[in-house]
Design a protein around this motif. Sequence first.
Motif, PDB file in Angstrom:
ATOM      1  N   TRP A 271       0.700  -1.298  -0.033  1.00 50.80           N
ATOM      2  CA  TRP A 271      -0.147   0.004   0.146  1.00 50.80           C
ATOM      3  C   TRP A 271       0.942   1.287  -0.022  1.00 50.80           C
ATOM      4  O   TRP A 271       0.450   2.226  -0.414  1.00 50.80           O
ATOM      5  N   TYR A 272       1.873   1.154   0.384  1.00 47.87           N
ATOM      6  CA  TYR A 272       2.878   2.373   0.567  1.00 47.87           C
ATOM      7  C   TYR A 272       4.031   2.401  -0.552  1.00 47.87           C
ATOM      8  O   TYR A 272       4.055   3.536  -1.284  1.00 47.87           O
ATOM      9  N   TYR A 273       4.485   1.174  -0.975  1.00 46.04           N
ATOM     10  CA  TYR A 273       5.880   1.209  -1.768  1.00 46.04           C
ATOM     11  C   TYR A 273       5.355   0.569  -3.240  1.00 46.04           C
ATOM     12  O   TYR A 273       6.121   0.633  -3.961  1.00 46.04           O
ATOM     13  N   GLN A 274       3.978   0.082  -3.434  1.00 44.00           N
ATOM     14  CA  GLN A 274       3.567  -0.604  -4.640  1.00 44.00           C
ATOM     15  C   GLN A 274       4.739  -1.913  -4.805  1.00 44.00           C
ATOM     16  O   GLN A 274       4.826  -2.098  -6.137  1.00 44.00           O
ATOM     17  N   ASN A 275       5.190  -2.525  -4.064  1.00 49.57           N
ATOM     18  CA  ASN A 275       5.996  -3.705  -4.348  1.00 49.57           C
ATOM     19  C   ASN A 275       5.064  -4.700  -4.598  1.00 49.57           C
ATOM     20  O   ASN A 275       3.937  -4.963  -3.924  1.00 49.57           O
ATOM     21  N   GLN A 276       5.612  -5.751  -5.356  1.00 51.96           N
ATOM     22  CA  GLN A 276       4.668  -6.946  -5.503  1.00 51.96           C
ATOM     23  C   GLN A 276       5.348  -8.251  -6.196  1.00 51.96           C
ATOM     24  O   GLN A 276       5.301  -8.187  -7.475  1.00 51.96           O
ATOM     25  N   LEU A 277       5.999  -8.680  -5.575  1.00 51.90           N
ATOM     26  CA  LEU A 277       6.922  -9.806  -6.121  1.00 51.90           C
ATOM     27  C   LEU A 277       6.522 -11.199  -5.418  1.00 51.90           C
ATOM     28  O   LEU A 277       6.519 -11.419  -4.096  1.00 51.90           O
ATOM     29  N   HIS A 278       5.981 -12.072  -6.078  1.00 49.46           N
ATOM     30  CA  HIS A 278       5.442 -13.296  -5.646  1.00 49.46           C
ATOM     31  C   HIS A 278       6.392 -14.655  -6.247  1.00 49.46           C
ATOM     32  O   HIS A 278       7.068 -14.286  -7.495  1.00 49.46           O
ATOM     33  N   PHE A 279       6.536 -15.874  -5.622  1.00 46.98           N
ATOM     34  CA  PHE A 279       7.294 -16.833  -5.975  1.00 46.98           C
ATOM     35  C   PHE A 279       6.325 -17.994  -6.235  1.00 46.98           C
ATOM     36  O   PHE A 279       5.162 -17.867  -5.600  1.00 46.98           O
ATOM     37  N   LYS A 280       6.854 -19.028  -6.992  1.00 47.87           N
ATOM     38  CA  LYS A 280       6.097 -20.232  -7.041  1.00 47.87           C
ATOM     39  C   LYS A 280       7.068 -21.299  -7.220  1.00 47.87           C
ATOM     40  O   LYS A 280       8.208 -21.140  -7.534  1.00 47.87           O
ATOM     41  N   VAL A 281       6.522 -22.600  -7.028  1.00 42.48           N
ATOM     42  CA  VAL A 281       7.287 -23.844  -7.230  1.00 42.48           C
ATOM     43  C   VAL A 281       6.869 -24.479  -8.501  1.00 42.48           C
ATOM     44  O   VAL A 281       5.980 -24.627  -8.788  1.00 42.48           O
ATOM     45  N   GLN A 282       7.808 -24.444  -9.502  1.00 38.29           N
ATOM     46  CA  GLN A 282       7.558 -24.689 -10.838  1.00 38.29           C
ATOM     47  C   GLN A 282       7.073 -26.291 -10.904  1.00 38.29           C
ATOM     48  O   GLN A 282       7.781 -27.284 -10.375  1.00 38.29           O
ATOM     49  N   THR A 283       6.234 -26.326 -11.839  1.00 39.89           N
ATOM     50  CA  THR A 283       5.502 -27.961 -11.776  1.00 39.89           C
ATOM     51  C   THR A 283       5.773 -28.184 -13.336  1.00 39.89           C
ATOM     52  O   THR A 283       6.112 -27.540 -14.054  1.00 39.89           O
ATOM     53  N   GLY A 284       5.476 -29.629 -13.642  1.00 40.96           N
ATOM     54  CA  GLY A 284       5.744 -30.001 -15.262  1.00 40.96           C
ATOM     55  C   GLY A 284       7.155 -29.977 -15.395  1.00 40.96           C
ATOM     56  O   GLY A 284       8.207 -30.034 -14.625  1.00 40.96           O
ATOM     57  N   SER A 285       7.509 -30.107 -16.621  1.00 41.63           N
ATOM     58  CA  SER A 285       8.873 -30.267 -17.337  1.00 41.63           C
ATOM     59  C   SER A 285       9.217 -29.236 -18.102  1.00 41.63           C
ATOM     60  O   SER A 285      10.051 -29.512 -18.907  1.00 41.63           O
ATOM     61  N   ASN A 286       8.449 -27.889 -17.983  1.00 42.30           N
ATOM     62  CA  ASN A 286       8.972 -26.842 -18.941  1.00 42.30           C
ATOM     63  C   ASN A 286       9.998 -26.367 -18.446  1.00 42.30           C
ATOM     64  O   ASN A 286      10.203 -25.454 -17.501  1.00 42.30           O
ATOM     65  N   LEU A 287      11.319 -26.397 -19.178  1.00 39.50           N
ATOM     66  CA  LEU A 287      12.529 -26.100 -18.818  1.00 39.50           C
ATOM     67  C   LEU A 287      12.933 -24.648 -19.285  1.00 39.50           C
ATOM     68  O   LEU A 287      14.025 -24.233 -18.979  1.00 39.50           O
ATOM     69  N   ASN A 288      12.125 -23.908 -19.980  1.00 36.35           N
ATOM     70  CA  ASN A 288      12.367 -22.612 -20.718  1.00 36.35           C
ATOM     71  C   ASN A 288      11.268 -21.748 -20.539  1.00 36.35           C
ATOM     72  O   ASN A 288      10.774 -21.332 -21.663  1.00 36.35           O
ATOM     73  N   GLU A 289      10.507 -21.791 -19.442  1.00 37.58           N
ATOM     74  CA  GLU A 289       9.561 -20.798 -19.236  1.00 37.58           C
ATOM     75  C   GLU A 289       9.992 -19.555 -19.578  1.00 37.58           C
ATOM     76  O   GLU A 289      11.042 -18.969 -19.385  1.00 37.58           O
ATOM     77  N   THR A 290       9.189 -18.592 -20.312  1.00 39.33           N
ATOM     78  CA  THR A 290       9.457 -17.439 -20.628  1.00 39.33           C
ATOM     79  C   THR A 290      10.095 -16.282 -19.656  1.00 39.33           C
ATOM     80  O   THR A 290      11.001 -15.459 -19.975  1.00 39.33           O
ATOM     81  N   ASP A 291       9.674 -16.356 -18.290  1.00 42.61           N
ATOM     82  CA  ASP A 291       9.922 -15.524 -17.229  1.00 42.61           C
ATOM     83  C   ASP A 291      10.969 -16.302 -16.522  1.00 42.61           C
ATOM     84  O   ASP A 291      11.747 -15.505 -15.537  1.00 42.61           O
ATOM     85  N   ASN A 292      11.379 -17.407 -16.666  1.00 40.56           N
ATOM     86  CA  ASN A 292      12.356 -18.131 -15.614  1.00 40.56           C
ATOM     87  C   ASN A 292      13.222 -19.249 -16.480  1.00 40.56           C
ATOM     88  O   ASN A 292      12.780 -20.226 -16.766  1.00 40.56           O
ATOM     89  N   ASP A 293      14.528 -18.679 -16.674  1.00 43.05           N
ATOM     90  CA  ASP A 293      15.319 -19.787 -17.686  1.00 43.05           C
ATOM     91  C   ASP A 293      15.724 -21.014 -16.626  1.00 43.05           C
ATOM     92  O   ASP A 293      15.820 -20.934 -15.590  1.00 43.05           O
ATOM     93  N   LEU A 294      15.763 -22.199 -17.430  1.00 45.92           N
ATOM     94  CA  LEU A 294      16.111 -23.524 -16.785  1.00 45.92           C
ATOM     95  C   LEU A 294      15.306 -23.643 -15.558  1.00 45.92           C
ATOM     96  O   LEU A 294      15.871 -24.252 -14.506  1.00 45.92           O
ATOM     97  N   ALA A 295      13.984 -23.420 -15.619  1.00 43.96           N
ATOM     98  CA  ALA A 295      13.209 -23.716 -14.373  1.00 43.96           C
ATOM     99  C   ALA A 295      12.566 -25.126 -14.526  1.00 43.96           C
ATOM    100  O   ALA A 295      11.448 -25.239 -15.056  1.00 43.96           O
ATOM    101  N   GLY A 296      13.180 -26.026 -13.947  1.00 42.74           N
ATOM    102  CA  GLY A 296      12.681 -27.371 -13.883  1.00 42.74           C
ATOM    103  C   GLY A 296      11.756 -27.603 -12.942  1.00 42.74           C
ATOM    104  O   GLY A 296      11.546 -26.779 -11.905  1.00 42.74           O
ATOM    105  N   ALA A 297      11.144 -28.704 -12.773  1.00 42.00           N
ATOM    106  CA  ALA A 297      10.094 -29.174 -11.851  1.00 42.00           C
ATOM    107  C   ALA A 297      10.454 -28.947 -10.158  1.00 42.00           C
ATOM    108  O   ALA A 297      11.864 -29.548 -10.177  1.00 42.00           O
TER     109      ALA A 297
END
Length: 483
Positions: A115-141
Amino acid sequence: MNSLTDYSTDDAPMAMEIRSDTLEPISSSAKRFVFRLDQSGYLDQNSLLLFKILNSADTQQKRVNCFNGALGSIKRATFAVGDFVINDCDGADKIMTLLNFVGKNSQLRNNFDSWYYQNQLHFKVQTGSNLNETDNDLAGAGCIVIDPTKSGMGGGINFQNGITNALGASVNSVPITDVPNSNAQMGIPLGVLFPALKGRTLPLFLFQDYRILITIEFNDGSKYINDVGNNNGRCAVGATTITDVKLQVDYIIMPSEVQNKDREMTAKQGGLNLTFYDSIKVEKNIPAVAANTTQTVEHRIGADNKEVHKIYMTKMLTADSSGVGSKYTTYWTEQRIDAINQEEYNVNIGGVDLFPDNKWAPSSQYDETSNCLGSDLQVPRPVYYADENTATNGLGSGINGTLGRYKPLCVDLTNGSDGILGSGRTIGAYPIIFKYARKPIGVTDTIYKTGKEGALAVDYHLLVSKTANIKSTPNGTTVMVAY
């Protein structure tokens, strides 16, 4: 008997009042603004620095970085009473993020601080076998990656390949436009910017004979703003402008009985002493080194004749040739604190090393950092760790994602005593020497984050004791501020 049946109350006189004023700067330039406060009441820590950011050039796809948001905009914050400086927080974006932000859990940061700084960074655990997701390189399961859908920007950004505005990149929230009324108002509490105000109020009415000034200097937008349509996600230099800068000041007006007690203290022998923390910044550099080579440096960071409580070392790779510092760090901008694959440190005070052996284990370094913050550093493990085990196990994504993005190295010099004065380490005539060594990995596989051998821009932030002495004399009030 009357005392048992008389339910009337005899309250002590209490007529506390909160007066809120909106202050315009008395002088200003493009990035520097000076405010003068009234000498009345007690200054509340929840008073706010308010401002907007205007898009003045380039594309219309900008927002403050998702990590610490507008908190990264403050380059320097100074609180002065006459010619005496209460706090001078140089590098406020880094040190105030450490002291007031990263020790909170992610839910509190994203649901309250945003509400003050307008920060908005979220993380997740990668699922599946997509090793080249557009926003996260080499992101394996099982890999911890940035969630581009929930974060403040994403939706198809392909930073890894360096394609400008690729695959429908977009700003998900709080865009910075060229229409002033369409931009969000940022707010930073003064208790966040000034250690002297954190968790307390300051009696401004005691400084009747002095001007009370707050000076704010802003960073260039390239230090903390993203532009998903330009420069591989980085905002160009000079492409934004700070506008509508104000102070929303809360003066707490206590009953006269309360304020008179403080006044009476100033008339006693020795006067009234206010103790608080201040921050000192020392800038250093470390040159580039060959991969798989151990580099050792010793930095003299001063603090002679001061009482030091904490030391925070922040470092950032400056070279762009390997991608580090450009497209591969887009989400974090220059608010990151880069980790090296292998690094260790120690501190020498008065000719004696503080630790029997250098701190080389990442877990030991993390523990010391948490001691300095007063709480755990609340980031996913791969954001702090960049060692070979974390990399090869695939806990964090490589060049463009989470691996080794925020790793301060800290030293706790407190002795466990209560209060401020006497609870730190008094430094004599010999300066503190910070010993640091690194060995960057030279493997070409991107998961190891090659490019760690580049030059480092290093800042040391020292949290020190400071005292303001206030005395009443026949000729008025005198103030002395000293370490």
